[in-house]
Scaffold this motif. Structure first.
Motif, PDB file in Angstrom:
ATOM      1  N   ILE A 213       0.848  -1.207   0.000  1.00  0.00           N
ATOM      2  CA  ILE A 213       0.000   0.000   0.000  1.00  0.00           C
ATOM      3  C   ILE A 213       0.879   1.251   0.000  1.00  0.00           C
ATOM      4  CG2 ILE A 213      -1.657   1.319   1.365  1.00  0.00           C
ATOM      5  CD1 ILE A 213      -2.705  -1.449   2.383  1.00  0.00           C
ATOM      6  N   ALA A 214       1.917   1.237   0.820  1.00  0.00           N
ATOM      7  CA  ALA A 214       2.830   2.387   0.879  1.00  0.00           C
ATOM      8  C   ALA A 214       3.503   2.608  -0.469  1.00  0.00           C
ATOM      9  CB  ALA A 214       3.874   2.161   1.970  1.00  0.00           C
ATOM     10  N   SER A 215       3.838   1.536  -1.159  1.00  0.00           N
ATOM     11  CA  SER A 215       4.452   1.645  -2.485  1.00  0.00           C
ATOM     12  C   SER A 215       3.500   2.319  -3.467  1.00  0.00           C
ATOM     13  CB  SER A 215       4.852   0.265  -2.988  1.00  0.00           C
ATOM     14  OG  SER A 215       5.316   0.320  -4.326  1.00  0.00           O
ATOM     15  N   ALA A 216       2.225   1.916  -3.443  1.00  0.00           N
ATOM     16  CA  ALA A 216       1.237   2.529  -4.339  1.00  0.00           C
ATOM     17  C   ALA A 216       1.022   3.998  -3.988  1.00  0.00           C
ATOM     18  CB  ALA A 216      -0.087   1.762  -4.262  1.00  0.00           C
ATOM     19  N   GLU A 217       1.000   4.322  -2.713  1.00  0.00           N
ATOM     20  CA  GLU A 217       0.824   5.715  -2.298  1.00  0.00           C
ATOM     21  C   GLU A 217       2.012   6.575  -2.728  1.00  0.00           C
ATOM     22  OE1 GLU A 217      -2.018   5.277   1.652  1.00  0.00           O
ATOM     23  OE2 GLU A 217       0.153   5.013   1.874  1.00  0.00           O
ATOM     24  N   TRP A 242      -3.779   3.008  -9.102  1.00  0.00           N
ATOM     25  CA  TRP A 242      -3.088   3.042  -7.811  1.00  0.00           C
ATOM     26  C   TRP A 242      -4.039   3.428  -6.687  1.00  0.00           C
ATOM     27  CZ3 TRP A 242       1.526   5.476 -10.721  1.00  0.00           C
ATOM     28  CH2 TRP A 242       2.505   4.488 -10.966  1.00  0.00           C
ATOM     29  N   GLN A 243      -4.957   4.350  -6.954  1.00  0.00           N
ATOM     30  CA  GLN A 243      -5.942   4.700  -5.931  1.00  0.00           C
ATOM     31  C   GLN A 243      -6.778   3.473  -5.559  1.00  0.00           C
ATOM     32  OE1 GLN A 243      -8.106   7.926  -7.781  1.00  0.00           O
ATOM     33  NE2 GLN A 243      -6.860   9.511  -6.772  1.00  0.00           N
ATOM     34  N   ALA A 244      -7.203   2.734  -6.568  1.00  0.00           N
ATOM     35  CA  ALA A 244      -8.029   1.553  -6.321  1.00  0.00           C
ATOM     36  C   ALA A 244      -7.243   0.477  -5.579  1.00  0.00           C
ATOM     37  CB  ALA A 244      -8.557   1.004  -7.648  1.00  0.00           C
ATOM     38  N   MET A 245      -5.965   0.300  -5.932  1.00  0.00           N
ATOM     39  CA  MET A 245      -5.131  -0.685  -5.227  1.00  0.00           C
ATOM     40  C   MET A 245      -5.009  -0.334  -3.753  1.00  0.00           C
ATOM     41  SD  MET A 245      -1.957  -1.387  -7.843  1.00  0.00           S
ATOM     42  CE  MET A 245      -2.202  -1.409  -9.620  1.00  0.00           C
ATOM     43  N   VAL A 246      -4.750   0.924  -3.465  1.00  0.00           N
ATOM     44  CA  VAL A 246      -4.613   1.365  -2.071  1.00  0.00           C
ATOM     45  C   VAL A 246      -5.893   1.074  -1.299  1.00  0.00           C
ATOM     46  CG1 VAL A 246      -4.438   3.411  -0.588  1.00  0.00           C
ATOM     47  CG2 VAL A 246      -2.864   3.124  -2.521  1.00  0.00           C
ATOM     48  N   ARG A 247      -7.028   1.411  -1.880  1.00  0.00           N
ATOM     49  CA  ARG A 247      -8.299   1.194  -1.195  1.00  0.00           C
ATOM     50  C   ARG A 247      -8.552  -0.287  -0.946  1.00  0.00           C
ATOM     51  NH1 ARG A 247     -12.539   4.878  -4.477  1.00  0.00           N
ATOM     52  NH2 ARG A 247     -13.987   3.629  -3.210  1.00  0.00           N
ATOM     53  N   CYS A 248      -8.239  -1.123  -1.934  1.00  0.00           N
ATOM     54  CA  CYS A 248      -8.447  -2.569  -1.765  1.00  0.00           C
ATOM     55  C   CYS A 248      -7.516  -3.135  -0.706  1.00  0.00           C
ATOM     56  CB  CYS A 248      -8.216  -3.288  -3.094  1.00  0.00           C
ATOM     57  SG  CYS A 248      -9.506  -3.011  -4.321  1.00  0.00           S
ATOM     58  N   GLY A 249      -6.256  -2.719  -0.720  1.00  0.00           N
ATOM     59  CA  GLY A 249      -5.320  -3.224   0.274  1.00  0.00           C
ATOM     60  C   GLY A 249      -5.750  -2.868   1.685  1.00  0.00           C
ATOM     61  N   LYS A 250      -6.164  -1.637   1.888  1.00  0.00           N
ATOM     62  CA  LYS A 250      -6.626  -1.220   3.215  1.00  0.00           C
ATOM     63  C   LYS A 250      -7.888  -1.981   3.619  1.00  0.00           C
ATOM     64  CE  LYS A 250      -4.541   3.399   3.162  1.00  0.00           C
ATOM     65  NZ  LYS A 250      -4.777   4.856   3.174  1.00  0.00           N
TER      66      LYS A 250
END
Length: 633
Positions: A213-217, A242-250
């Motif tokens: 998640i940190a990598s995508a952010e 990347w926004q969608a990846m961050v949201r899914c990971g969280k």
């Protein structure tokens, strides 16, 4: 550690004096398992496809929770970029799906809203569902209120928005009837948008999801700094992905935290001190993983299963990935054993608990040709064991044996184990595999490791990647850490060879047309002079059908890339995470498929041989008599 002998175990119908499972705990959990596979009756549901009507075992119900949550997610995000809509879907599923922890469980989480429920995926296809829940095979597993909700609310919303609705409306109008007819060529098996994940579990365990998640952010921040230099199309694609990846990971992390909170609640009221301690330890572990790297075997297994539930089954529907269980879990098992944190029998019990979760999840409810085949049944959750290490040495270890012991202890069909055979495999491991086969469960299947590598090389993978080919699903392959099939099944469709031969025998003198793809009229079967002529006409018709399949495949893949992104699994793949692209696009870039699954090819071979012998060689029957007899069955 001393490995248990399976000699006595496999001779006995019930392996332990208390029943199935190496401990009373796993015996109790196995006794309570819901076996969800549909049961065929003598009544025919579909005469053309030869499908019987089905029913289900005690207490099995349709899971309405997933369908309601998915529908609500898309309704509330109308007009947003499609990848953000799917991110919202994953968020709502992780945050709102009912959760439960059965008494005695050590590994928790379930993609269904209850142990007795079977989920379904309305975003894939709903065209068959109204009939299925009214007069069809699913009518007995819904309430009247649920039936009304399905028929009057959920299905109308998804009729044109589902993948099948979108693909069907995108096909050439004059071709769609042929492609969707379920005739000799059933081409719409791409509808599910299935996932056969190829996670690099060593990477995921080493980093934890928080690092990804940190990598995508960080990539998002860097992207904004470069916006003035970028093509806007590329900028928006990367930004939304990347926004969608961050949201899914969280969301996946929050799902683990929800399970942690439930374990803590149960621990607070638990009277049995031993179980109370187990729940507290479970709560602590779920608070850590999958956000952080696992520290113990139990945390490793829970990390694994949490990701599977959320990314593999909430976000998508798919089959087993071919993950090499005995390799990816080994460092945590070895560390626990060396630190004296667990005994070998504790590891057996933990893996038994995980395998029962895999057994119980079941296939989702699916379209009519699969009513009697897969709905509720096993998930083809193939896992690999044994094989070789990167330097070519035997990779078999004590976990290879524990995994086989576990299946013998529980007498489960899931997960199917693919044993990667090579000439230097340990003799005692092969002996255990042979003994496991004596149970009659069909475990393990055997795969030649050299041929797995050769498959990768022939498909253009690098020698390093070819070493990481895994047997997944039934007899498919993928490459660890790479995408193989995320836009659909690995095939264009299913060809019924016997129906193709039937077309030659009865209709070869008639032109066959599917839009602008035309097969000219040929010679009548009764005028052909050999089975060789029949076979040549058969092959021409196969090529004609393959051309139709090619057109439908290419259009369907584009529709799926445009309308069914997969941000959850894109987060879990190194290349998509780094590039800011969706997993479906990566799959298309390296797509060495499609293939066609052939049914009945041997029947065609036998038929041609019989015709050559009895009609043309011995002249026992005329060609006209043959067709007359076939028409009369």
């Amino acid at each position: 550690p001393k490995r248990a002998s399976m000699e006595e175990r496999v001779k006995r119908a019930v392996p332990f004096e208390w029943g199935f499972g190496s401990t009373p705990r796993t015996k109790k959990l196995r006794d309570a398992l819901y076996w969800k596979a549909s049961v065929a009756t003598n009544e025919i549901e579909n005469a053309v496809l030869g499908l019987p009507r089905v029913t289900f075992r005690r207490g099995v119900r349709i899971d309405m929770d997933r369908a309601r949550i998915v529908t609500a997610a898309f309704r509330e995000t109308t007009g947003q970029p499609i990848v953000l809509q799917y991110a919202r879907m994953v968020e709502k599923l992780c945050d709102e799906m009912p959760i439960f922890i059965k008494d005695g469980e050590l590994i928790v989480g379930d993609p269904n809203g209850g142990a007795e429920k079977i989920r379904w995926y309305p975003e894939t296809n709903v065209s068959w569902m109204p009939e299925a829940v009214t007069t069809g095979g699913f009518s007995e597993i819904v309430t009247d209120e649920e039936r009304r909700e399905i028929v009057e609310d959920i299905c109308p919303y998804w009729q044109e928005r589902s993948m099948v609705g979108l693909i069907t409306s995108s096909l050439p109008e004059e071709m769609a009837p042929t492609i969707m007819s379920h005739g000799a060529f059933i081409t719409n098996t791409w509808e599910a948008g299935l996932l056969a994940p190829s996670y690099d579990w060593e990477d995921l365990f080493r980093e934890g999801l928080a690092a990804r998640i940190a990598s995508a952010e960080a990539s998002l921040k860097e992207l904004d700094e470069k916006v003035s230099e970028m093509d806007p199309t590329e900028y928006l694609e990367k930004r939304y992905n990347w926004q969608a990846m961050v949201r899914c990971g969280k969301a996946i992390i929050r799902y683990g935290e929800r399970l942690s909170a439930l374990a803590k609640q149960q621990a607070a009221v638990e009277k049995d001190e031993e179980r109370k301690k187990e729940l507290e330890e479970m709560a602590e572990g779920l608070q850590r993983v999958p956000a952080n790297p696992p520290r113990t075997l139990q945390e490793c297994l829970q990390f694994y299963w949490t990701v599977e539930v959320a990314a593999h089954y909430f976000a998508r529907w798919g089959y087993g990935s071919g993950a090499r269980f005995d390799q990816i879990w080994w460092p945590y098992y070895e560390a626990d054993m060396k630190a004296d944190r667990i005994a070998r029998e504790d590891a057996v019990e933990l893996i038994e608990c995980l395998f029962m979760k895999i057994q119980e999840i079941g296939c989702p409810l699916q379209w009519p040709p699969q009513f009697a085949g897969t709905s509720g049944s096993n998930t083809l959750y193939t896992a690999d064991i044994c094989g070789t290490t990167p330097d070519g040495k035997d990779a078999s270890n004590d976990l290879s044996c524990i995994i086989m012991e576990t299946l013998a202890n529980l007498r489960l069909t899931q997960p199917p184990i693919a044993l990667r055979y090579h000439p230097d495999i340990a003799a005692e491991v092969m002996e255990m595999a042979i003994n496991l086969g004596r149970t009659g469960l069909g475990h393990p299947s055997y795969f030649n490791e050299d041929l797995l590598e050769e498959w990768g090389l022939q498909r253009g993978y690098s020698p390093e990647d070819a070493k990481n080919v895994q047997a997944c699903g039934c007899v498919a392959n993928n490459v660890m850490g790479k995408a193989q099939t995320v836009t659909g099944l690995v095939n264009v469709g299913v060809m019924n060879s016997a129906m193709v031969l039937e077309d030659i025998l009865y209709r070869n003198d008639q032109e066959t047309r599917s839009g602008h793809i035309v097969l000219p009229a040929g010679k009548k079967a009764t005028e052909m002079q050999s089975a060789q002529e029949l076979m040549e006409a058969y092959l021409e018709r196969v090529k004609h059908l393959a051309k139709i399949g090619q057109v439908s495949w290419n259009i369907a893949q584009q529709v799926l890339m445009d309308h069914k992104p997969d941000p959850a699994n894109s987060l879990l793949n190194d290349e998509t995470l780094e590039r800011g692209i969706d997993l479906l696009r990566l799959n298309k870039e390296g797509d060495t498929w499609p293939s066609v699954i052939i049914f009945g090819a041997l029947n065609v071979v036998d038929s041609l041989a019989a015709i050559q012998k009895l009609v043309f060689d011995e002249k026992k029957y005329t060609r006209e008599e043959l067709l007359t007899a076939l028409r009369a069955n």
